[in-house]
Write a protein that holds these residues in place. Sequence first.
Motif, PDB file in Angstrom:
ATOM      1  N   MET A 127      -8.175   1.348   2.802  1.00  0.00           N
ATOM      2  CA  MET A 127      -9.201   2.175   3.408  1.00  0.00           C
ATOM      3  C   MET A 127      -9.291   3.512   2.676  1.00  0.00           C
ATOM      4  O   MET A 127      -8.313   4.250   2.591  1.00  0.00           O
ATOM      5  CB  MET A 127      -8.876   2.398   4.888  1.00  0.00           C
ATOM      6  N   GLN A 128     -10.459   3.805   2.141  1.00  0.00           N
ATOM      7  CA  GLN A 128     -10.695   5.045   1.411  1.00  0.00           C
ATOM      8  C   GLN A 128     -12.073   5.571   1.774  1.00  0.00           C
ATOM      9  O   GLN A 128     -13.065   4.876   1.596  1.00  0.00           O
ATOM     10  CB  GLN A 128     -10.622   4.810  -0.110  1.00  0.00           C
ATOM     11  N   ASN A 129     -12.092   6.794   2.282  1.00  0.00           N
ATOM     12  CA  ASN A 129     -13.369   7.434   2.635  1.00  0.00           C
ATOM     13  C   ASN A 129     -14.207   6.574   3.568  1.00  0.00           C
ATOM     14  O   ASN A 129     -15.423   6.456   3.430  1.00  0.00           O
ATOM     15  CB  ASN A 129     -14.175   7.751   1.374  1.00  0.00           C
TER      16      ASN A 129
ATOM     17  N   ILE B 112       0.846  -1.197   0.000  1.00  0.00           N
ATOM     18  CA  ILE B 112       0.000   0.000   0.000  1.00  0.00           C
ATOM     19  C   ILE B 112       0.877   1.241   0.000  1.00  0.00           C
ATOM     20  O   ILE B 112       0.648   2.183  -0.770  1.00  0.00           O
ATOM     21  CB  ILE B 112      -0.953  -0.010   1.208  1.00  0.00           C
ATOM     22  N   GLU B 113       1.894   1.281   0.857  1.00  0.00           N
ATOM     23  CA  GLU B 113       2.792   2.430   0.896  1.00  0.00           C
ATOM     24  C   GLU B 113       3.566   2.557  -0.414  1.00  0.00           C
ATOM     25  O   GLU B 113       3.847   3.665  -0.879  1.00  0.00           O
ATOM     26  CB  GLU B 113       3.744   2.323   2.083  1.00  0.00           C
ATOM     27  N   HIS B 114       3.899   1.433  -1.019  1.00  0.00           N
ATOM     28  CA  HIS B 114       4.564   1.483  -2.324  1.00  0.00           C
ATOM     29  C   HIS B 114       3.644   2.111  -3.369  1.00  0.00           C
ATOM     30  O   HIS B 114       4.072   2.993  -4.130  1.00  0.00           O
ATOM     31  CB  HIS B 114       4.961   0.073  -2.758  1.00  0.00           C
ATOM     32  N   ALA B 115       2.382   1.676  -3.410  1.00  0.00           N
ATOM     33  CA  ALA B 115       1.442   2.190  -4.407  1.00  0.00           C
ATOM     34  C   ALA B 115       1.194   3.684  -4.223  1.00  0.00           C
ATOM     35  O   ALA B 115       1.066   4.432  -5.197  1.00  0.00           O
ATOM     36  CB  ALA B 115       0.130   1.423  -4.337  1.00  0.00           C
TER      37      ALA B 115
ATOM     38  N   ILE C  55     -13.488   0.104  -9.447  1.00  0.00           N
ATOM     39  CA  ILE C  55     -12.243   0.521  -8.800  1.00  0.00           C
ATOM     40  C   ILE C  55     -12.454   1.063  -7.397  1.00  0.00           C
ATOM     41  O   ILE C  55     -11.498   1.402  -6.712  1.00  0.00           O
ATOM     42  CB  ILE C  55     -11.512   1.575  -9.641  1.00  0.00           C
ATOM     43  N   GLY C  56     -13.702   1.157  -6.952  1.00  0.00           N
ATOM     44  CA  GLY C  56     -13.948   1.675  -5.619  1.00  0.00           C
ATOM     45  C   GLY C  56     -15.431   1.814  -5.360  1.00  0.00           C
ATOM     46  O   GLY C  56     -16.263   1.574  -6.243  1.00  0.00           O
ATOM     47  N   PRO C  57     -15.817   2.201  -4.123  1.00  0.00           N
ATOM     48  CA  PRO C  57     -17.230   2.413  -3.826  1.00  0.00           C
ATOM     49  C   PRO C  57     -17.811   3.535  -4.671  1.00  0.00           C
ATOM     50  O   PRO C  57     -17.080   4.323  -5.273  1.00  0.00           O
ATOM     51  CB  PRO C  57     -17.227   2.768  -2.332  1.00  0.00           C
TER      52      PRO C  57
END
Length: 462
Positions: free
Chosen positions: A209-211, A151-154, A349-351
Amino acid sequence: LAKASREFLGALIGYDQAKASAKNFSQGNYLLGGLQIIQAIGEVATLPLGFGVGLGKSSLGLRAGGMSESQLAAVRATYAEVKLEGSSAAVAGVEFATVNGNKVYPQTYGRLYHGTNNATLGLPSSMSTNEVAQQIYANGLPARGTNIDLIEHALNNAPDRAFRGTTAVPLSQEKNAGAAYWADDGGLVIEMKGVRGYDVNAALDGRVMQNGRYGGNPKFGEQEIAVPGAISPEMITRIGDHEIQPVGMTWREWYATAPKAPHPTLGELLDMRGLHLKNEQIGKAEFDAVLDGSTLRACTFSRTVFVHASAADCDFTGSRFIVAQMSPIYAPEAIFKDCVFESCFLMGIGPRNYSKGAFSDLKRCDFSGVHANKTSFNRCDFRGAKLSRARFTHCEFFEADLRGVDLKGVQFDGCEFGNAQIDDTPDARAVVLGGENLEFDSIQWAIPHPHSYDLRNKETPR
């Protein structure tokens, strides 16, 4: 055929079939079966990149370095004492990486491409591409840091990250992804074989974790395979840089002048409307374009890329999709009747609130008679779709929207339905709660809506 469709035909159906179709096209206007390689570093060679693209009478080549074993041995002996910056660092990420503290394991890739330049390698800008290539042939690529968190790499948040980015193709036809894109003018594209790596999109799916909710890779479009920083010389097969022929143009120059069509989320993409194919074998071509209204019946798409493709009203009847990357795809009212999906990715790609077009759009599609196995339909909008006689085995429907879909007679076996939205009907409960399906406890059972989900050209309710 539309103009762009004609120009891409060589890339889509392969060299031999394109030659057979030469009566319909000007054979001299196409690069078929791979990019032409000119002015090689080390020797003149042909680098079969697995795709080609029509560029009129202009073309982009790569200068590639292919050497015999004796030539490589001489180079390595000459440059053995010249070390690239960081080459003595500890190698990390070879055995496993981590995502949220959990281990994920690599797979071995037959061929990958890495874009780099003098600054990234810690070499002076005064060094020529030939000198840099010789050093890489001799010493390989240096190790990086010790942080193996993907995740930190991305997110590019860790200065000590262990990985370097690679892609499965040198450059996407959309020209916004691939090793050559990141290397840019004056950089190098390095072809590697037998490298262990991590598909970043697959590894991060549903884990970032996003939004306030878990989503996938926030930089999904990069199509990255992360590999440990240290690459041994034996794994490096060729090195190339951009070369523009006197009558040619760069990929970006060609793409800027190619015909475009409106796209539902990206403004516009390459116009390939009106493409008609039947019984064709399609490999690693890229259909990241506007295909609306095209007919691609009874074709086999093996590892074909449809990322961000707009395929509204397309007819794929009887086609097979094998390890096809279709995430996300926007194909309302497309026909997938009697198609086969094997280990494919159609997920969004996401919610919904992540960004415009976060869900793959499959509204009102015809999936009658489809057989899908080990395929991801996470965050797909199926509202109003037809699934009669369809069979899904070991597929994922995480956060998928199946409202307004008649599930009577549909077979789900070993599928996952975490947070999926499904109309609360006896037929739906009968097929979803059986067949050894998983995560049905978190299904969001919806009251069937009186609105018809089959109305064309109208947005269905959320």
